[in-house]
Design a protein around this motif. Structure first.
Motif, PDB file in Angstrom:
ATOM      1  N   ARG A  98       0.824  -1.210   0.000  1.00 31.47           N
ATOM      2  CA  ARG A  98       0.000   0.000   0.000  1.00 31.47           C
ATOM      3  C   ARG A  98       0.853   1.253   0.000  1.00 31.47           C
ATOM      4  O   ARG A  98       0.331   2.356   0.166  1.00 31.47           O
ATOM      5  CB  ARG A  98      -0.927   0.013   1.222  1.00 31.47           C
ATOM      6  CG  ARG A  98      -1.990  -1.058   1.202  1.00 31.47           C
ATOM      7  CD  ARG A  98      -2.950  -0.924   0.059  1.00 31.47           C
ATOM      8  NE  ARG A  98      -3.675   0.328   0.140  1.00 31.47           N
ATOM      9  CZ  ARG A  98      -4.292   0.907  -0.878  1.00 31.47           C
ATOM     10  NH1 ARG A  98      -4.246   0.367  -2.073  1.00 31.47           N
ATOM     11  NH2 ARG A  98      -4.926   2.033  -0.717  1.00 31.47           N
ATOM     12  N   GLY A  99       2.148   1.099  -0.167  1.00 29.89           N
ATOM     13  CA  GLY A  99       3.034   2.253  -0.159  1.00 29.89           C
ATOM     14  C   GLY A  99       3.349   2.733  -1.563  1.00 29.89           C
ATOM     15  O   GLY A  99       3.733   1.949  -2.423  1.00 29.89           O
ATOM     16  N   ASP A 100       3.140   4.007  -1.819  1.00 28.13           N
ATOM     17  CA  ASP A 100       3.490   4.642  -3.091  1.00 28.13           C
ATOM     18  C   ASP A 100       4.471   5.766  -2.791  1.00 28.13           C
ATOM     19  O   ASP A 100       4.244   6.556  -1.873  1.00 28.13           O
ATOM     20  CB  ASP A 100       2.270   5.255  -3.778  1.00 28.13           C
ATOM     21  CG  ASP A 100       1.282   4.220  -4.277  1.00 28.13           C
ATOM     22  OD1 ASP A 100       1.588   3.026  -4.176  1.00 28.13           O
ATOM     23  OD2 ASP A 100       0.209   4.620  -4.756  1.00 28.13           O
ATOM     24  N   VAL A 101       5.554   5.839  -3.569  1.00 23.78           N
ATOM     25  CA  VAL A 101       6.519   6.923  -3.414  1.00 23.78           C
ATOM     26  C   VAL A 101       6.696   7.593  -4.770  1.00 23.78           C
ATOM     27  O   VAL A 101       7.107   6.946  -5.734  1.00 23.78           O
ATOM     28  CB  VAL A 101       7.870   6.407  -2.883  1.00 23.78           C
ATOM     29  CG1 VAL A 101       8.884   7.530  -2.836  1.00 23.78           C
ATOM     30  CG2 VAL A 101       7.698   5.801  -1.506  1.00 23.78           C
ATOM     31  N   LEU A 102       6.348   8.874  -4.840  1.00 17.49           N
ATOM     32  CA  LEU A 102       6.518   9.666  -6.049  1.00 17.49           C
ATOM     33  C   LEU A 102       7.863  10.372  -5.955  1.00 17.49           C
ATOM     34  O   LEU A 102       8.135  11.051  -4.951  1.00 17.49           O
ATOM     35  CB  LEU A 102       5.392  10.690  -6.186  1.00 17.49           C
ATOM     36  CG  LEU A 102       5.480  11.655  -7.355  1.00 17.49           C
ATOM     37  CD1 LEU A 102       5.349  10.920  -8.677  1.00 17.49           C
ATOM     38  CD2 LEU A 102       4.421  12.729  -7.234  1.00 17.49           C
ATOM     39  N   MET A 103       8.712  10.202  -6.979  1.00 25.67           N
ATOM     40  CA  MET A 103      10.029  10.835  -6.990  1.00 25.67           C
ATOM     41  C   MET A 103      10.126  11.768  -8.191  1.00 25.67           C
ATOM     42  O   MET A 103       9.851  11.354  -9.319  1.00 25.67           O
ATOM     43  CB  MET A 103      11.120   9.764  -7.062  1.00 25.67           C
ATOM     44  CG  MET A 103      11.187   8.913  -5.830  1.00 25.67           C
ATOM     45  SD  MET A 103      12.430   7.649  -5.933  1.00 25.67           S
ATOM     46  CE  MET A 103      11.419   6.254  -6.367  1.00 25.67           C
ATOM     47  N   LEU A 104      10.505  13.017  -7.922  1.00 26.60           N
ATOM     48  CA  LEU A 104      10.596  14.032  -8.962  1.00 26.60           C
ATOM     49  C   LEU A 104      12.030  14.553  -9.037  1.00 26.60           C
ATOM     50  O   LEU A 104      12.641  14.835  -8.001  1.00 26.60           O
ATOM     51  CB  LEU A 104       9.668  15.202  -8.642  1.00 26.60           C
ATOM     52  CG  LEU A 104       8.188  14.863  -8.457  1.00 26.60           C
ATOM     53  CD1 LEU A 104       7.461  16.005  -7.785  1.00 26.60           C
ATOM     54  CD2 LEU A 104       7.564  14.548  -9.789  1.00 26.60           C
TER      55      LEU A 104
END
Length: 173
Positions: A98-104
């Motif tokens: 259930r973990g989402d990590v958005l990297m920019l």
């Protein structure tokens, strides 16, 4: 606890230049007929600070043993991720459970803008400029594994051009 005299004493490890980050230690209890068995699970991230990173869990009866097992397993699980300068080549989203990590990607001088577990991963890889946001769970294990999955998905323009059989100029358009 009594020391096991049959086991050889631990040798001081030579500094191998790896960045080792302990993310979390969990105490795990197993209920058996005679009572409760306590064990420990450690999550460790290992990186060279130059684009290689790995993470692993280690379990043992004592905390230092669990950390050592996790460190050895993380070194075996290391992979090279694509970097451009001090940042990442493109936006990516890593998912695990259930973990989402958005990297920019970020401009030079921005720094590492990330939460605790994800910050440790970025520092171990050697990324100096990045913006991240964690969605879903704040469980450190899922956050770290989601960040690792996102880093695995990174590709440089050169890699994409080679896969498609095109030139870099055709890809950039």
């Amino acid at each position: 606890m009594a020391r096991d005299n049959n086991r050889p004493a631990r040798r001081p490890e030579a500094d191998d230049g790896m960045i080792k980050k302990l993310i979390c230690v969990n105490r795990v209890t197993k209920v058996v007929k005679g009572g409760r068995n306590m064990r420990f699970a450690a999550l460790v991230v290992v990186g060279d600070g130059n684009g290689k990173v790995g993470c692993a869990m280690g379990k043992a009866n004592e905390v230092p043993e669990a950390i050592e097992k996790a460190t050895q397993k993380a070194k075996k699980n290391m992979f090279k991720c694509a970097l451009v300068g001090t940042s990442i080549p493109h936006e990516v989203k890593g998912k695990f459970g259930r973990g989402d990590v958005l990297m920019l990607p970020a401009e030079e001088g921005t720094g590492v803008i990330a939460g605790g577990p994800v910050r440790s991963v970025m520092e171990a890889v050697g990324i100096k400029d990045i913006r991240t946001k964690s969605y879903g769970t704040n469980n450190p294990i899922n956050c770290v594994k989601a960040a690792i999955e996102g880093l695995r998905a990174l590709r440089t323009v050169e890699e994409i051009a080679a896969l498609r059989g095109k030139t870099i100029e055709e890809i950039k358009g």
